[in-house]
Design a protein around this motif. Structure first.
Motif, mmCIF file in Angstrom:
data_model
loop_
_atom_site.group_PDB
_atom_site.id
_atom_site.type_symbol
_atom_site.label_atom_id
_atom_site.label_comp_id
_atom_site.label_asym_id
_atom_site.label_seq_id
_atom_site.Cartn_x
_atom_site.Cartn_y
_atom_site.Cartn_z
ATOM 1 N N CYS A 93 0.812 -1.219 0.000
ATOM 2 C CA CYS A 93 0.000 0.000 0.000
ATOM 3 C C CYS A 93 0.846 1.270 0.000
ATOM 4 C CB CYS A 93 -0.917 0.012 1.229
ATOM 5 S SG CYS A 93 -2.015 -1.401 1.365
ATOM 6 N N GLY A 94 2.160 1.109 0.021
ATOM 7 C CA GLY A 94 3.053 2.263 0.062
ATOM 8 C C GLY A 94 3.322 2.775 1.456
ATOM 9 N N ALA A 95 2.888 2.030 2.471
ATOM 10 C CA ALA A 95 3.054 2.468 3.857
ATOM 11 C C ALA A 95 4.403 2.040 4.410
ATOM 12 C CB ALA A 95 1.940 1.897 4.728
ATOM 13 N N ASP A 96 4.814 2.692 5.496
ATOM 14 C CA ASP A 96 6.000 2.288 6.242
ATOM 15 C C ASP A 96 5.611 1.211 7.253
ATOM 16 O OD1 ASP A 96 7.576 4.168 4.908
ATOM 17 O OD2 ASP A 96 7.059 5.741 6.352
ATOM 18 N N VAL A 97 6.585 0.393 7.606
ATOM 19 C CA VAL A 97 6.356 -0.712 8.546
ATOM 20 C C VAL A 97 7.323 -0.591 9.709
ATOM 21 C CG1 VAL A 97 6.528 -3.220 8.837
ATOM 22 C CG2 VAL A 97 5.479 -2.290 6.782
ATOM 23 N N ASP A 98 6.857 -0.939 10.900
ATOM 24 C CA ASP A 98 7.734 -1.090 12.051
ATOM 25 C C ASP A 98 7.273 -2.317 12.827
ATOM 26 O OD1 ASP A 98 9.806 -0.653 13.780
ATOM 27 O OD2 ASP A 98 9.136 1.319 14.473
ATOM 28 N N HIS A 332 9.808 -21.593 12.451
ATOM 29 C CA HIS A 332 8.796 -20.546 12.251
ATOM 30 C C HIS A 332 8.960 -19.485 13.341
ATOM 31 C CE1 HIS A 332 6.933 -24.140 10.390
ATOM 32 N NE2 HIS A 332 6.484 -23.269 9.498
ATOM 33 N N TYR A 333 9.489 -18.318 13.014
ATOM 34 C CA TYR A 333 9.896 -17.837 11.700
ATOM 35 C C TYR A 333 11.214 -17.116 11.833
ATOM 36 C CZ TYR A 333 5.148 -18.636 9.931
ATOM 37 O OH TYR A 333 3.975 -19.199 9.542
ATOM 38 N N ILE A 334 11.859 -16.819 10.712
ATOM 39 C CA ILE A 334 12.992 -15.909 10.690
ATOM 40 C C ILE A 334 12.442 -14.504 10.948
ATOM 41 C CG2 ILE A 334 14.893 -15.014 9.297
ATOM 42 C CD1 ILE A 334 14.450 -17.612 7.540
ATOM 43 N N PRO A 335 12.962 -13.754 11.907
ATOM 44 C CA PRO A 335 12.408 -12.424 12.174
ATOM 45 C C PRO A 335 12.374 -11.563 10.913
ATOM 46 C CG PRO A 335 13.914 -13.058 13.924
ATOM 47 C CD PRO A 335 14.041 -14.107 12.863
ATOM 48 N N ILE A 336 11.215 -10.994 10.638
ATOM 49 C CA ILE A 336 11.016 -10.271 9.379
ATOM 50 C C ILE A 336 12.014 -9.131 9.242
ATOM 51 C CG2 ILE A 336 9.372 -8.977 7.964
ATOM 52 C CD1 ILE A 336 7.107 -10.436 9.444
ATOM 53 N N HIS A 337 12.303 -8.455 10.350
ATOM 54 C CA HIS A 337 13.167 -7.277 10.253
ATOM 55 C C HIS A 337 14.608 -7.628 9.892
ATOM 56 C CE1 HIS A 337 13.966 -8.583 14.380
ATOM 57 N NE2 HIS A 337 15.057 -7.846 14.371
ATOM 58 N N THR A 338 14.969 -8.935 9.960
ATOM 59 C CA THR A 338 16.315 -9.340 9.591
ATOM 60 C C THR A 338 16.423 -9.790 8.134
ATOM 61 O OG1 THR A 338 16.065 -11.674 10.241
ATOM 62 C CG2 THR A 338 16.706 -10.099 11.961
ATOM 63 N N TYR A 341 15.431 -7.485 2.488
ATOM 64 C CA TYR A 341 14.572 -6.382 2.039
ATOM 65 C C TYR A 341 14.348 -5.380 3.160
ATOM 66 C CZ TYR A 341 10.377 -3.823 0.693
ATOM 67 O OH TYR A 341 9.468 -2.820 0.435
ATOM 68 N N TYR A 342 14.092 -5.881 4.368
ATOM 69 C CA TYR A 342 13.816 -4.971 5.485
ATOM 70 C C TYR A 342 15.092 -4.355 6.050
ATOM 71 C CZ TYR A 342 8.929 -5.970 5.133
ATOM 72 O OH TYR A 342 7.649 -6.051 4.651
ATOM 73 N N ARG A 343 16.210 -5.053 5.947
ATOM 74 C CA ARG A 343 17.476 -4.420 6.332
ATOM 75 C C ARG A 343 17.765 -3.203 5.450
ATOM 76 N NH1 ARG A 343 20.557 -7.267 9.971
ATOM 77 N NH2 ARG A 343 20.167 -9.512 10.200
ATOM 78 N N GLN A 344 17.390 -3.302 4.177
ATOM 79 C CA GLN A 344 17.583 -2.159 3.278
ATOM 80 C C GLN A 344 16.748 -0.953 3.701
ATOM 81 O OE1 GLN A 344 16.711 -3.555 -0.692
ATOM 82 N NE2 GLN A 344 18.195 -5.224 -0.538
ATOM 83 N N LEU A 345 15.694 -1.206 4.480
ATOM 84 C CA LEU A 345 14.848 -0.114 4.979
ATOM 85 C C LEU A 345 15.366 0.450 6.301
ATOM 86 C CD1 LEU A 345 11.305 -1.613 4.190
ATOM 87 C CD2 LEU A 345 12.622 0.030 2.829
ATOM 88 N N GLY A 346 16.448 -0.122 6.817
ATOM 89 C CA GLY A 346 17.082 0.447 8.004
ATOM 90 C C GLY A 346 17.011 -0.391 9.257
ATOM 91 N N PHE A 347 16.380 -1.555 9.201
ATOM 92 C CA PHE A 347 16.297 -2.400 10.391
ATOM 93 C C PHE A 347 17.615 -3.129 10.608
ATOM 94 C CE2 PHE A 347 11.906 -1.898 8.956
ATOM 95 C CZ PHE A 347 11.321 -1.440 10.127
ATOM 96 N N VAL A 348 17.966 -3.333 11.877
ATOM 97 C CA VAL A 348 19.254 -3.954 12.216
ATOM 98 C C VAL A 348 19.045 -4.979 13.328
ATOM 99 C CG1 VAL A 348 20.592 -1.910 11.555
ATOM 100 C CG2 VAL A 348 19.787 -2.142 13.925
ATOM 101 N N ASP A 349 20.032 -5.856 13.498
ATOM 102 C CA ASP A 349 20.017 -6.787 14.621
ATOM 103 C C ASP A 349 19.951 -5.994 15.924
ATOM 104 O OD1 ASP A 349 20.271 -8.877 12.857
ATOM 105 O OD2 ASP A 349 22.441 -9.068 13.102
#
Length: 388
Positions: A93-98, A332-338, A341-349
């Motif tokens: 939808c073009g939204a940001d995710v956290d 179930h599951y690999i953390p999505i923020h890792t 694609y999501y690392r490219q958005l700025g998420f880190v370990d």
């Protein structure tokens, strides 16, 4: 006994097959009477007014976000321990995710972490438009507490109940939307009931239902009362919004409607398997699932955690050993923020430490209604060997 024991398996009966064959012999393979019949049965089962069947739970999450007005510049929060679709739906939808870290006992979105994050977001002037709690493994989140926070901070709630059809919260069916705006189910083959591929969005709000019905079918309506101007005749339709081809077929709906008749039995069989695991694993260096007393899990998954304080065996070595023995364990599951694609958005370990600790230790054992005693015995025997 099968030489390979999968972590999940659908159970399709002769009655299920006959219902699908009946559709194949009918005039409608899609957009016929079977889809609305399945929707009515599911809505009645859950105690909710409206159900919108679609071709996957991912599609259901997408149109749920759109129906709630999620768009560019908006913010959606969800759990990091889920399949990526729980976050991707907002990105579509073009939204940001956290992400909101998980509760270390239930592995669901932590209400304490959510409250703390909301307080900080209010101070920073950017609250989420939507929060998507995920009922991991079929165990419901603390929806009453989440609803209280929703009322206070003004966000909408989509329950990702992809694992949880047939489960209950405070002795009411998950899917009744008492504490949420929309609830989403999955009917993938390894879920509680299946339509092959498929999903459903449920809501008590007729306007949300109408929007989702339109969005699943190219944004088109054939209802004259929904049209702009007068209808030209019985053939006429209007595209009012940019929608999608997310429709469920009548063949899928017939299978789902038939499976729904056995849903309670499927969940009861999963609970039997879970209790048996609990007893057999009691003395092993693992953490077994903790169930909140407010919920009745659908037990889509049975997740254990390898306890590093009681064994030198790593999760990787245990996983590899079980797989080598023909046991289809999974994680179930690999953390999505890792994910890259999501690392490219700025998420880190370190963004969600409880989720990351969970991931390092989690292992899903085989769990499905048709699992036999001797197969379950084999799983536990090999697990014990891998842990020592």
């Amino acid at each position: 006994m099968s030489s390979f024991i999968p972590y999940g398996r659908q159970e399709v009966s002769e009655d299920d097959i006959e219902e699908v064959v009946r559709v194949l012999r009918s005039d409608f393979l899609t957009q016929g009477p079977a889809v609305p019949a399945f929707e009515r049965d599911m809505a009645e089962y859950c105690g909710v007014e409206h159900a919108v069947a679609v071709n996957s739970a991912t599609s259901a999450l997408h149109i749920a976000c759109l129906a709630l007005g999620v768009g560019a510049g908006d913010l959606v929060w969800t759990s990091p321990i889920s399949f990526v679709a729980s976050a991707n739906c907002a990105r579509y939808c073009g939204a940001d995710v956290d992400f909101v870290d998980i509760d270390p006992k239930t592995y669901n979105l932590s209400v304490d972490a959510l409250a703390e994050k909301l307080s900080a977001a209010e101070r920073n002037g950017r609250l989420p438009q939507v929060v998507i709690p995920v009922h991991l493994c079929g165990q419901p989140c603390d929806m009453a507490a989440i609803r209280m926070l929703s009322d206070r901070y003004g966000f909408k709630v989509i329950e990702d109940a992809s694992h949880a059809v047939g489960g209950r919260y405070r002795d009411e069916s998950i899917g009744n939307c008492r504490y949420s705006d929309i609830t989403v189910f999955s009917f993938h083959p390894v879920k509680i009931i299946t339509t092959g591929e498929g999903g459903m969005a449920l809501t008590a709000n007729p306007e949300l239902a109408e929007r989702m019905q339109m969005l699943r079918s190219h944004g088109i309506t054939r209802e004259s009362e929904q049209m702009i101007g007068e209808s030209h005749g019985a053939w006429y339709y209007q595209q009012k919004v940019l929608g999608f081809n997310y429709r469920m077929t009548d063949m899928q709906a017939a299978l789902g409607k038939s499976q729904l008749r056995r849903l309670d039995g499927f969940v009861a069989a999963r609970h039997h398997r879970a209790r048996r695991y609990d007893a057999m694993l009691a003395d092993l260096p693992v953490v077994t699932p903790w169930l909140h007393p407010d919920g009745y899990s659908a037990f889509h998954l049975y997740v254990i955690r390898i306890d590093p304080t009681r064994t030198n065996a790593s999760r990787r070595s245990v996983f590899d050993g079980l797989r080598a023995a023909g046991i289809g364990v999974n994680v179930h599951y690999i953390p999505i923020h890792t994910q890259p694609y999501y690392r490219q958005l700025g998420f880190v370990d370190g963004d969600c430490p409880s989720a990351e600790r969970y991931y390092a230790e989690a292992l899903s054992l085989p769990m499905f209604p048709g699992l036999k005693d001797e197969e379950q015995d084999t799983v536990v025997r090999v697990l014990q060997e891998c842990l020592t």
